[in-house]
Enzyme design. Structure first.
Site, PDB file in Angstrom:
ATOM      1  N   SER A 167       0.792  -1.236   0.000  1.00  0.00           N
ATOM      2  CA  SER A 167       0.000   0.000   0.000  1.00  0.00           C
ATOM      3  C   SER A 167       0.820   1.279   0.000  1.00  0.00           C
ATOM      4  CB  SER A 167      -0.960   0.012   1.194  1.00  0.00           C
ATOM      5  OG  SER A 167      -0.265  -0.147   2.409  1.00  0.00           O
ATOM      6  N   ASP A 213      -3.265   6.779  10.893  1.00  0.00           N
ATOM      7  CA  ASP A 213      -3.290   5.333  11.130  1.00  0.00           C
ATOM      8  C   ASP A 213      -1.930   4.776  11.529  1.00  0.00           C
ATOM      9  OD1 ASP A 213      -1.912   5.440   8.732  1.00  0.00           O
ATOM     10  OD2 ASP A 213      -3.348   4.210   7.610  1.00  0.00           O
ATOM     11  N   HIS A 216       0.502   4.364   7.141  1.00  0.00           N
ATOM     12  CA  HIS A 216       0.781   4.963   5.843  1.00  0.00           C
ATOM     13  C   HIS A 216       1.356   6.366   6.012  1.00  0.00           C
ATOM     14  CE1 HIS A 216      -2.504   2.022   4.987  1.00  0.00           C
ATOM     15  NE2 HIS A 216      -1.674   1.711   4.008  1.00  0.00           N
TER      16      HIS A 216
END
Length: 671
Positions: A55, A271, A274
């Site tokens: 990601s 979070d 990221h």
């Protein structure tokens, strides 16, 4: 079919960014594409880089304005999937701009990696990237021998992403890389992967296997093509996958042609998994600098628009309206207010306060910040507009105002405001939240009721009290006087000083929460909030007299209101003099009043009126847009006794109304 070497970029028109929901006829023009110079021979000055991972390579942060513009024809992308909304076709070179990976992905390190190489390398060198990444994918997903087994255990939410690459991301990367080799030379491999494999002792060996496979399938020489592995989000040691940092740092022990790109200091989203947009830019530049050095060039950074830093003075304090546990909003000694909100995905955030809007600035950590001009003392509603939609600041207490729940901030007065603050040693009354049934409206209604501190004392068990019915203004509700107005503290302090007699105060919704829709006419004004009048007279007053120890005669009943609540006070009291003997308005919304004929000529006989209304008071702010000075003058000319005051330095606001209440209550229920 793309040919052997790059030529000039076709399609001189700029990219038109249109919403994806628009019809095909209105979609943006196709991106600029590269043409060929020589057929059948790769351009040695076209440097190609393969990008893969999960990601953080896919891109998780929303691109900002500076990320969405192409850096020009020297930075190209060979899309790994079709992207019709941007006019991209898989396998056809186009100018690179975010998002690079797939539709609905975000900013990636590869964006600013390419920009850094454009800034660092000679102008005759072009940069191309091929980008294949899937959020959450295990390194096994890039191993040809493991992909079929991996597909069986991959989570459902990942299957759509895998399908975008025909369920074989490695094969898609290699297929496009072979095509790209007809146009240029592969100079490096960029990877950001490892979070999913945190703690896996076989991870480094599997990364080496992917690298070896790429070198073998693409006939790459390991001594010429390094693998650059970016490290994970650290978040000051609190990153979700911080345990993966060590295994990435040690990757060169297994893969000698790898280089680790440090993520120290790269900012991250909330979070802690990221990077945020600023973090992706920084990490991408570091990838680019490492490659530039490996190629023998002195790295140069592209221009990055840095967030404006808002300095908060050391003496700034947390506003009293801030939800406990939050650092903002704050107020400094000059009355400037400081606001901060975490909104890493937002494009634009605007602070709307005191009839002025402030563009909030990114702080590089996923937050937006703003500082206001010095604000007037008192209470102010405000909103945060995020991407065009008004929101309440989650860091502030909420207040019903502006026809909805709102944010609010108190800019404190000095000691002159102590009359509306709780004081040590002053007995505190109670503000009760009650529900009662309205026969007039066939529904349950809500009210707030203040009882003085002595009301609960055993010695006063049989004592009865006069009642003040106190109304809020347009777009507010029954909680306004106790929250924004600090009515209970005003009452407690005045009673403790002996300035006001102990009394019950009742606050109900005046049915004026919703915006006024009656138009600029007398009929419309008369109807707005009039539904409350029979409720007050026939339901609320009887309920209060039945459930509280009240003095229920007119001599012990008063009514007052602010703004439209003042209008309602006139409407109710002046048509029900058999029920009320005391009247007050604060910035009362009383328009077009002919004092000689209004309310069936109630003011025509001054002597009779003055006998029935024992005290009448009207106040307004010096800077108020609703002033009662003319009405006061006209009433006095008729012989009506009316007290008044203009609040110095205030407008149509709660500070005006706090002052008005404080000046009004000492005169009530005294003969």
């Amino acid at each position: 079919m793309y040919q052997s070497t790059l030529k000039t970029i076709l399609l001189a028109s700029a990219l038109l960014i249109l919403p994806a929901s628009m019809s095909a006829q209105k979609r943006k023009a196709a991106p600029k594409k590269a043409a060929t110079e020589q057929v059948g021979k790769p351009d040695p000055n076209f440097y190609i880089f393969l990008c893969f991972g999960q990601s953080n390579m896919e891109g998780n942060a929303r691109p900002e304005a500076q990320d969405l513009t192409s850096p020009g024809p020297r930075f190209l992308l060979m899309p790994a999937v079709d992207f019709p909304e941007k006019g991209r076709k898989m396998g056809e070179w186009c100018e690179a701009s975010a998002p690079l990976c797939r539709p609905n992905t975000g900013l990636t390190p590869a964006d600013w990696f390419g920009r850094t190489l454009v800034a660092s390398l000679p102008e005759n060198i072009k940069i191309g990237v091929i980008h294949v990444a899937i959020g959450g994918i295990d390194i096994k997903g890039f191993l040809p021998d493991s992909i079929q087994n991996y597909l069986k255990v991959a989570p459902n939410w990942m299957k759509g992403m895998l399908a975008a690459y025909d369920n074989n991301p490695y094969e898609r990367l290699v297929t496009l890389a072979k095509k790209a080799q007809k146009d240029g030379v592969i100079k490096g491999i960029l990877m950001h992967q490892g979070e999913t494999n945190t703690g896996d002792p076989k991870w480094a060996g599997m990364v080496k296997q992917v690298y070896d496979n790429l070198c073998g399938d693409l006939n790459l020489k390991p001594e010429e093509v390094n693998l650059y592995a970016g490290n994970i989000v650290q978040a000051d040691g609190k990153g979700v996958c911080i345990g993966c940092k060590k295994q990435i740092d040690e990757l060169p022990l297994t893969l000698h042609t790898s280089q680790v790109i440090s993520s120290d200091g790269c900012t991250n989203g909330p979070d802690r998994l990221h990077f945020d947009a600023a973090g992706y830019r920084e990490l991408g530049c570091r990838y680019g600098e490492a490659v530039a050095r490996h190629l023998g060039y002195e790295p140069k950074r592209p221009y990055i628009e840095m967030p404006k830093q808002i300095e908060v003075p050391a003496d700034a304090f947390i506003a009293e309206t801030t939800v406990p546990g939050n650092e903002f909003p704050k107020v400094d000694k000059e009355g400037r207010a400081y606001f901060r909100i975490a909104a890493p995905e937002a494009r634009k955030v605007v602070l709307d306060i005191c009839n002025k809007k402030y563009d909030m600035q990114r702080d590089g950590k996923g937050n937006f910040m703003a500082v206001t001009d010095p604000l007037p003392v008192g209470f102010h509603y405000y909103f945060l507009n995020i991407n065009g939609v008004n929101f309440i600041d989650p860091s502030t207490e909420t207040f019903f105002g502006c026809n909805r729940e709102s944010g609010g901030i108190e800019i404190p007065e000095g000691s002159e405001g102590d009359y509306y603050r709780p004081q040590q040693g002053v007995p505190a009354g109670q503000v009760r939240s009650i529900y009662y049934y309205s026969n007039e409206q066939q529904t349950w209604r809500h009210a707030m009721v203040y009882t003085p501190a002595e009301y609960e004392l055993a010695k006063n068990a049989k004592k009865r009290y006069p009642v003040l019915y106190l109304q809020h203004g347009m777009g507010e509700d029954e909680t306004g006087w106790s929250k924004q107005g600090h009515m209970q503290h005003i009452m407690d302090n005045a009673i403790a000083k002996g300035e006001a007699v102990p009394m019950i105060v009742v606050m109900e919704s005046g049915d004026i929460k919703a915006p006024f829709g009656g138009g600029n006419n007398q009929a419309g004004r008369s109807a707005y909030g009039a539904s409350f009048y029979p409720v007050l007279l026939n339901d609320l007053i009887p309920y209060i007299d039945s459930n509280y120890r009240t003095k229920s005669d007119r001599e012990n009943r008063a009514m007052a209101g602010l703004s439209w609540g003042g209008h309602q006070t006139f409407d109710v009291v002046l048509t029900n003099l058999d029920k009320f003997a005391w009247l007050g308005t604060f910035s009362g919304a009383i328009f077009g009043l002919d004092v000689k004929t209004a309310y069936d000529g109630v003011f025509a006989n001054a002597d009779e009126f003055n006998k029935k209304i024992h005290y009448m008071y009207m106040n307004w702010g010096e800077e108020d847009f609703i002033k009662s000075g003319d009405i006061v003058k006209q009433l006095r000319e008729l012989g009506i006794k009316v007290d008044s005051n203009e609040s110095k330095g205030t407008a149509h606001e709660w500070l005006t109304w706090r002052r008005g209440l404080n000046e009004f209550i000492p005169h009530l229920f005294k003969k």
